[in-house]
Design a protein around this motif. Structure first.
Motif, short mmCIF file in Angstrom:
data_model
loop_
_atom_site.label_atom_id
_atom_site.label_comp_id
_atom_site.label_asym_id
_atom_site.label_seq_id
_atom_site.Cartn_x
_atom_site.Cartn_y
_atom_site.Cartn_z
N PRO A 230 -26.00 -20.04 -16.55
CA PRO A 230 -26.98 -19.87 -17.63
C PRO A 230 -28.44 -19.94 -17.17
CG PRO A 230 -25.32 -21.51 -18.23
CD PRO A 230 -25.07 -21.17 -16.80
N ASP A 231 -28.69 -20.57 -16.03
CA ASP A 231 -30.08 -20.70 -15.56
C ASP A 231 -30.50 -19.58 -14.62
OD1 ASP A 231 -30.37 -22.98 -17.05
OD2 ASP A 231 -29.78 -24.32 -15.40
N ASN A 232 -29.69 -18.55 -14.51
CA ASN A 232 -30.03 -17.44 -13.61
C ASN A 232 -31.18 -16.61 -14.22
OD1 ASN A 232 -30.10 -14.95 -12.24
ND2 ASN A 232 -28.00 -15.26 -11.56
N TYR A 233 -32.38 -16.89 -13.74
CA TYR A 233 -33.58 -16.27 -14.34
C TYR A 233 -33.53 -14.75 -14.22
CZ TYR A 233 -38.36 -14.87 -15.28
OH TYR A 233 -39.46 -14.24 -15.81
N GLU A 234 -33.14 -14.25 -13.06
CA GLU A 234 -33.18 -12.80 -12.84
C GLU A 234 -32.24 -12.07 -13.80
OE1 GLU A 234 -35.60 -11.68 -11.26
OE2 GLU A 234 -36.18 -13.51 -10.22
N ALA A 235 -31.04 -12.62 -13.95
CA ALA A 235 -30.08 -11.99 -14.87
C ALA A 235 -30.60 -12.09 -16.31
CB ALA A 235 -28.72 -12.65 -14.74
N ARG A 236 -31.16 -13.26 -16.67
CA ARG A 236 -31.74 -13.43 -18.01
C ARG A 236 -32.86 -12.41 -18.26
NH1 ARG A 236 -28.95 -16.52 -21.69
NH2 ARG A 236 -28.26 -18.47 -20.79
N ALA A 237 -33.68 -12.20 -17.22
CA ALA A 237 -34.82 -11.29 -17.35
C ALA A 237 -34.33 -9.86 -17.57
CB ALA A 237 -35.70 -11.38 -16.11
N ASN A 238 -33.34 -9.46 -16.80
CA ASN A 238 -32.81 -8.09 -16.96
C ASN A 238 -32.22 -7.89 -18.35
OD1 ASN A 238 -32.94 -6.29 -14.45
ND2 ASN A 238 -32.46 -8.30 -13.60
N ILE A 239 -31.49 -8.90 -18.83
CA ILE A 239 -30.88 -8.79 -20.16
C ILE A 239 -31.97 -8.74 -21.25
CG2 ILE A 239 -29.53 -10.07 -21.87
CD1 ILE A 239 -27.67 -10.91 -19.60
N MET A 240 -32.99 -9.56 -21.07
CA MET A 240 -34.03 -9.62 -22.11
C MET A 240 -34.74 -8.26 -22.25
SD MET A 240 -36.86 -12.57 -22.64
CE MET A 240 -36.81 -13.41 -24.21
N TRP A 241 -35.06 -7.67 -21.12
CA TRP A 241 -35.74 -6.36 -21.20
C TRP A 241 -34.77 -5.29 -21.69
CZ3 TRP A 241 -40.03 -4.84 -22.61
CH2 TRP A 241 -40.53 -3.56 -22.34
N ALA A 242 -33.51 -5.39 -21.28
CA ALA A 242 -32.49 -4.43 -21.76
C ALA A 242 -32.41 -4.47 -23.29
CB ALA A 242 -31.13 -4.74 -21.15
N GLY A 243 -32.50 -5.67 -23.85
CA GLY A 243 -32.40 -5.82 -25.31
C GLY A 243 -33.52 -5.11 -26.03
N THR A 244 -34.70 -5.12 -25.43
CA THR A 244 -35.84 -4.43 -26.05
C THR A 244 -35.71 -2.92 -25.87
OG1 THR A 244 -37.18 -6.37 -25.57
CG2 THR A 244 -38.36 -4.33 -26.12
N VAL A 245 -35.40 -2.52 -24.63
CA VAL A 245 -35.26 -1.08 -24.34
C VAL A 245 -34.17 -0.47 -25.24
CG1 VAL A 245 -34.57 0.58 -22.55
CG2 VAL A 245 -36.12 -1.31 -21.98
N ALA A 246 -33.13 -1.23 -25.50
CA ALA A 246 -32.01 -0.73 -26.31
C ALA A 246 -32.42 -0.38 -27.73
CB ALA A 246 -30.88 -1.76 -26.34
#
Ligand code: NZQ
Ligand code: ZN
Length: 392
Positions: free
Chosen positions: A235-251
């Motif tokens: 859960p603390d994997n910043y890079e994976a969190r960052a990719n998901i967060m931007w994916a959510g917006t782009v989606a």
């Protein structure tokens, strides 16, 4: 490709610690007296709310706060927010939370600038004016931080309805992926499912020759397939969190959906589940979206086979592409199950005997709806039935 306008005026402020700058952005977009809107406890417990207030104070901005937004946000809190904003003469709404908090903020923003009942906008009226809204996002999911949409539930009758207008697009959205590290795994997975569903609603189209948006859709889906299990495990994997967060917006800014007909039936069908059972929207979609796929894939087997091979890496069966299409839907269900999502009614807490009531509330009557395949009330009942009994 169909003609289109793409309007996405939100300033995205992305990265570690960026919530500490939110006061400057409120000021930049004209806010001087702010209503902070937040949810249950997460933003209080993590200290986020205090950091947001400190940033407003540093910039000389006066604020009021209203908390207690529930998931599947209710109209009752919207009315309270409108009253406070009017009484205190507030000029900016700052959402600190997820889709439910942001959607409540948007509803308050249109309600303040309208003399009638804000619910009119959730019953078909189009909004053209709203107070400016900014957001500090805490969960990658609904995409409301970059969309012009808002979904609210009317407590009387538990009617869940949406509205959409460019007037509701946030002025800015602060997106610090670290803030999502406190999410329970279940909420992270619900968010991931919603993000994928926002892409699938656009991916399954009858519009031809839309290679660019097909490929953008696939990029977001493949990112989610790769990164979601990583954050569930770590859960603390910043890079994976960052990719998901931007994916959510782009989606969901509609970048991946312009120029093509879109479907959106799975969302409509799901909203009746989250209205009736108060389940998480993403969990409802995990049950509905693959069931919808089962029901419609024959309409364009090659498009489903394309999804199967490109997104889930299934082998192409050239002799019988239907096998590939079916394998892709199965791979999607397996993925959802693997990240802890329900895949049928029992796992979601829904009941098969409620199907007639769900269809009735959907309110289609004798009409048809949807972009990819136009569904009737009977079709929708059939999709609920498939969802009720789905297995891996
Ligand atoms: O209330 P708190 O304590 O903050 O807890 C929330 C809530 O229980 C928790 N949470 C959020 N951030 C957290 C956190 N817990 C720990 N750490 C954090 N950083 O997560 C729970 C769910 O929050 P919610 O805001 O409801 O989630 P989501 O962003 O998925 O929003 C769902 C709502 O958005 C609507 C859905 O229908 C649903 O009502 N949608 C809105 C859309 C839009 N406006 O464009 C489009 C979507 O398709 C969707 O329909
Ligand atoms: Zn959604």
């Amino acid at each position: 490709m169909n003609n289109f306008n793409f309007y996405s005026p939100t300033e995205f402020v992305f990265g570690k610690g960026r919530e500490n700058d939110c006061g400057e952005y409120v000021k930049k977009y004209g806010g001087s007296k702010v209503l902070i809107v937040y949810g249950g406890q997460s933003a209080v417990k993590s200290g986020l709310l205090d950091r947001v207030k400190a940033s407003l104070e540093k910039n000389g901005i006066e604020y009021y706060a209203i908390g207690g937004v529930k998931p599947n946000p209710r109209d009752t809190l919207v009315y309270q927010g409108i009253d406070i904003a009017r009484k205190e003469g507030l000029d900016f709404i700052l959402a600190v939370g997820g889709g439910s908090v942001i959607d409540t903020s948007k509803a308050i923003a249109i309600g303040v600038r309208y003399e009638g009942d804000f619910w009119d906008f959730y019953s078909g009226k189009h909004a053209t004016k709203a107070l400016p809204v900014g957001t500090v996002l805490t969960i990658a999911a609904a995409g409301s931080e970059g969309s012009g949409d808002s979904v609210i539930t009317k407590e009387d009758g538990m009617l869940k309805r949406g509205t959409g207008s460019d007037a509701l697009r946030p002025k800015f959205s602060v997106m610090n992926p670290e803030l999502t590290q406190t999410l329970p795994a279940y909420q992270t997975a619900c968010g991931a499912t919603d993000i994928m569903a926002h892409v699938f609603e656009r991916y399954f189209t009858n519009t031809k020759e839309v290679e660019i948006t097909d490929r953008l859709c696939e990029a977001v889906l493949m990112t989610m397939v790769k990164e979601t299990p990583r954050v569930i495990a770590d859960p603390d994997n910043y890079e994976a969190r960052a990719n998901i967060m931007w994916a959510g917006t782009v989606a969901h800014t509609n970048l991946v959906g312009v120029g093509r007909e879109q479907d959106w039936n799975s969302h409509g069908i799901e909203h009746e589940l989250s209205a009736l059972y108060d389940c998480a929207h993403g969990a409802g979609l995990a049950v509905i979206m693959p069931a919808w796929m089962d029901f419609v894939y024959k309409h364009n087997v090659m498009r489903f086979a394309q999804m199967a091979t490109r997104v889930f890496g299934c082998a192409m069966d050239f002799e019988n592409p239907e096998n590939t299409a079916v394998a892709g839907i199965k791979a999607f269900r397996m993925f959802l199950h693997g990240i802890g999502m329900p895949i049928n009614f029992e796992e979601l807490g829904a009941k098969e005997e409620d199907i007639p009531a769900l269809v009735d509330k959907f309110g289609l009557g004798d009409g048809r709806t949807g972009g990819f395949v136009k569904l009737s009330s009977e079709d929708i009942a059939e999709i609920y039935k498939i969802a009720a009994h789905a297995t891996l």
